[in-house]
Scaffold this motif. Structure first.
Motif, PDB file in Angstrom:
ATOM      1  N   LYS A   1      -5.798   0.146   4.342  1.00  0.00           N
ATOM      2  CA  LYS A   1      -4.579  -0.652   4.397  1.00  0.00           C
ATOM      3  C   LYS A   1      -4.789  -1.692   5.493  1.00  0.00           C
ATOM      4  N   GLY A   9       5.441  -5.022   3.540  1.00  0.00           N
ATOM      5  CA  GLY A   9       5.567  -5.741   4.804  1.00  0.00           C
ATOM      6  C   GLY A   9       4.666  -5.192   5.894  1.00  0.00           C
ATOM      7  N   THR A  26      -1.896  -9.544  -4.677  1.00  0.00           N
ATOM      8  CA  THR A  26      -0.806  -9.488  -5.656  1.00  0.00           C
ATOM      9  C   THR A  26      -0.198 -10.877  -5.882  1.00  0.00           C
TER      10      THR A  26
HETATM   11  O1  RRO Z   1       2.038  -4.789   3.112  1.00  0.00           O
HETATM   12  C1  RRO Z   1       2.334  -5.533   2.163  1.00  0.00           C
HETATM   13  O2  RRO Z   1       3.502  -5.828   1.909  1.00  0.00           O
HETATM   14  C2  RRO Z   1       1.310  -6.126   1.288  1.00  0.00           C
HETATM   15  C3  RRO Z   1       0.164  -6.723   1.764  1.00  0.00           C
HETATM   16 BR1  RRO Z   1      -0.290  -6.705   3.578  1.00  0.00          BR
HETATM   17  C4  RRO Z   1      -0.710  -7.387   0.858  1.00  0.00           C
HETATM   18  O3  RRO Z   1      -1.746  -7.962   1.215  1.00  0.00           O
HETATM   19  N1  RRO Z   1      -0.382  -7.384  -0.455  1.00  0.00           N
HETATM   20  C5  RRO Z   1       0.728  -6.797  -0.914  1.00  0.00           C
HETATM   21  O4  RRO Z   1       0.978  -6.847  -2.116  1.00  0.00           O
HETATM   22  N2  RRO Z   1       1.568  -6.159  -0.023  1.00  0.00           N
END
Ligand code: RRO
Length: 313
Positions: free
Chosen positions: A44, A71, A197
């Protein structure tokens, strides 16, 4: 079948990886298969400080895919290097650490801590996440702007040794990825990961409000695979035409089976990440690996590299 790959100096036994954010930092997935069996484990995205992320609800299922507005929830870099990374190292995983931040200096700080941490030898590379749709840099996703992309990559490149491969993770939310890819590579990226995404949203008709607390979110899953194929194809074509430097591409977007992985490889990817499929079946990355090996054997291909970009003719 020889599935080994060398991605800008990342020497991996096979091309299959987790996709960032879809398997936390390892222990949950390891209950289902040995995470050292896949080419690499992608974490992550880790930022400088601990963060609880956006308000809930922050996940929504749609008929065509999953929406998230997490987030950047996470433990922060200090807890990551003292707790998460030692665990990954102890099980023998090759770790591609996804890093993030709200400004270029935060990415550089996180990268510098990783480059000098005790378990550095478990880290095979850094994936520089400039494309989170839920973290805006003054209202702009870094990877939707060449200058912002370059600023982050050059800041990270300046503080890590040349032998630590950097992969820039790009956004699909631009029609032409080539200028972004060029900016990232010129600023010091050794390779590209495509795609993050796609910005989307859904409305809860009972509450007559947006489903997600954060209103918009990132769409993932099978619906976005054609977008990943397009992005990988577009950048590979530019590399083949010599308009941007040649560099390895890691493909990601809606891969559920070996044939899906092969499609991204045929478009130009030499590594493949499995993300959203993991929520349906935690063994998905391991299954994709087995199926890909079987597909290559069926086609009489002895080296995976022979199929990278094969659809370009
Ligand atoms: O943590 C997120 O909301 C998130 C991240 Br960092 C990302 O790179 N892509 C995504 O779909 N969610």
């Amino acid at each position: 079948v020889d599935l080994s790959v060398d991605l800008a100096g990342m020497s991996l036994p096979n091309p299959i990886m987790t996709a960032s954010g879809c398997a936390a930092n390892g222990p949950e997935l390891h209950r289902f298969f040995d995470v050292a069996e896949i080419g690499a484990f992608v974490t992550k995205s880790v930022k400088a400080t601990p963060q609880s992320g956006r308000g809930t609800p922050r996940m929504a299922e749609t008929p065509s895919g999953m929406l998230n507005s997490i987030g950047l929830q996470g433990p922060g870099i200090d807890a990551f290097v003292s707790h998460d990374l030692p665990w990954l190292a102890s099980v023998g995983a090759r770790v591609l650490v996804s890093i993030a931040g709200v400004e270029a200096a935060e990415f550089a700080h996180v990268a510098q801590v990783l480059a000098t941490c005790p378990d550095r030898s478990a880290i095979v590379g850094l994936e520089v996440n400039i494309s989170c749709p839920n973290v805006a840099n003054r209202g702009l996703v870094f990877a939707c702007d060449p200058a912002s992309s370059a600023e982050v990559l050059s800041g990270v490149r300046a503080v890590v040794p040349a032998d630590l491969p950097l992969f820039a993770k790009l956004s699909p939310d631009v029609t032409d990825l080539v200028p972004i890819a060029r900016a990232a590579l010129d600023a010091g990226a050794d390779g590209l990961t495509m795609i993050n995404t796609i910005l989307g949203m859904a409305i809860d008709l009972d509450r007559m409000r947006p489903h997600l607390f954060g209103v918009t979110g990132g769409l993932s899953g099978p619906a976005i695979r054609p977008v990943a194929v397009r992005a990988i194809w577009q950048v590979t074509a530019a590399m083949r035409a010599g308009t941007i430097p040649t560099a390895p591409i890691i493909g990601v977007g809606g891969v559920r089976c070996g044939a899906d992985a092969l499609e991204l490889i045929a478009a130009g990817a030499s590594g493949v990440q499995v993300g959203t499929a993991t929520f349906h079946d935690p063994r998905a990355p391991r299954t994709v690996l087995t199926e890909l090996a079987a597909l290559l054997a069926e086609r009489g291909i002895s080296r995976l590299g022979d199929l990278v970009g094969a659809a370009h003719g």
